[in-house]
Motif scaffolding. Sequence first.
Motif, PDB file in Angstrom:
ATOM      1  N   GLU A  17       3.848   5.789  -5.454  1.00 18.62           N
ATOM      2  CA  GLU A  17       5.018   5.817  -6.336  1.00 18.62           C
ATOM      3  C   GLU A  17       4.704   5.165  -7.679  1.00 18.62           C
ATOM      4  N   PHE A  18       4.018   4.019  -7.654  1.00 11.05           N
ATOM      5  CA  PHE A  18       3.706   3.323  -8.898  1.00 11.05           C
ATOM      6  C   PHE A  18       2.655   4.071  -9.714  1.00 11.05           C
ATOM      7  N   ARG A  19       1.734   4.760  -9.033  1.00  9.45           N
ATOM      8  CA  ARG A  19       0.767   5.583  -9.771  1.00  9.45           C
ATOM      9  C   ARG A  19       1.494   6.723 -10.492  1.00  9.45           C
ATOM     10  N   ASP A  30      17.123   3.643   0.135  1.00 10.70           N
ATOM     11  CA  ASP A  30      16.909   2.376   0.837  1.00 10.70           C
ATOM     12  C   ASP A  30      15.938   1.467   0.089  1.00 10.70           C
ATOM     13  N   ARG A  31      14.912   2.047  -0.523  1.00 10.36           N
ATOM     14  CA  ARG A  31      13.906   1.230  -1.186  1.00 10.36           C
ATOM     15  C   ARG A  31      14.475   0.513  -2.407  1.00 10.36           C
ATOM     16  N   GLU A  89       0.832  -1.210   0.000  1.00 16.11           N
ATOM     17  CA  GLU A  89       0.000   0.000   0.000  1.00 16.11           C
ATOM     18  C   GLU A  89       0.864   1.256   0.000  1.00 16.11           C
ATOM     19  N   ALA A  90       2.003   1.185   0.705  1.00 15.77           N
ATOM     20  CA  ALA A  90       2.889   2.348   0.778  1.00 15.77           C
ATOM     21  C   ALA A  90       3.534   2.660  -0.566  1.00 15.77           C
ATOM     22  N   ASP A  91       3.636   1.637  -1.451  1.00 13.29           N
ATOM     23  CA  ASP A  91       4.287   1.834  -2.745  1.00 13.29           C
ATOM     24  C   ASP A  91       3.332   2.322  -3.822  1.00 13.29           C
TER      25      ASP A  91
END
Length: 262
Positions: A139-141, A208-209, A134-136
Motif C-alpha cells: 500500500e505504501f509503495r 478497518d485499517r 510487511e503487510a502494509d
Amino acid sequence: MSTQDSHFTVHHDGVAIQVSRGGRGRPLVLCPGLLTTQADLCELIELLRRDHDVVAFDLRGHGLTSAADRYTFEAFLGDFGAVMAESDHHAPLLVGHSLGADLAVHYAADHPDAVSGLVLVDGANPVPEPFLTEADLPEFRAMAEGLRHEFERVAGTARQVLLAPQDFLDLNIEIEAVRSGILDRYREIDCPIHLIMSTSMAGNGDDDRARWRNENWRAGAERLARERPHLSTSWLDAHHRLVVTHAPEIARLIRDAGKATC
C-alpha cells in the motif's frame, strides 16, 4: 523585537536550505513535515507572525531548498540544527508538524537549554503498534508511486518535492523505528510541551485499517500523556494536513501554548 521579512540560505551537508524570517514578538522556529513546504504553510506563518518573530524553512528536497544525496532522519535533523544555529533566536518556541515534530523533540532532547517550549502538531507520537508492517508495504509503495505525479506537477515551484518514491518509502520506515524509542527522548526534555493532534490522522474512511490507524494514533498520544503528565493535548476534528486546513485554530493553540512558556 521587530523584524522585516527576510530570506537567507543556510548551507549544510551539501544542501542549500531556504529560510524565511518575519514578524514581531517571541521567537519561534517552525519546522514543516514531510511533503510540506513553506508555501503550503503560508497562512499559518502569516498568522503566527502577528505576535511571533517566526523563522521557517524548507526541508531538504522540498520547496526552494535544494535536493540532497540522502534523505534520512539524521540528515533532516542535521539540517534542523544548522537552521537553529544560524537563526540567532535565543530559546525559541519550537513548532513542528509530522516529521517536523519528531525533529523538534530530538533537537530539544539534545539541546535542553536552547528551547523554551515545544508545540508538536500530529507527530512525534509513541504509538503502541507500528503503522508500517510487511503487510502494509504494498500500500505504501503504491502511495509513493502515486505521489510521483504530484511531485512532477509542481516541479520548479515553491511547492516542489524532489524525493523519489523509494526515498519516501524508506524514510517512512525509518521514522517508524525512530518513534519506537521516542519516549526516551521525551524523558530528556524539561520544557513545556503541547500536542495538537488530529482525530482522523488516517482520514475518515470506513475501512478497518483506517479506523485502526486512527485508534492507534489516539492511543499513542494517550500513552505519552500518561508518561508525561504535565504535557497538554488539544484534539482537532481534522486529518493529518491540519496545519493547512485548520491554520487559524493551529495558530491560536500555538499562541496559547507560547504564553504558558513565559
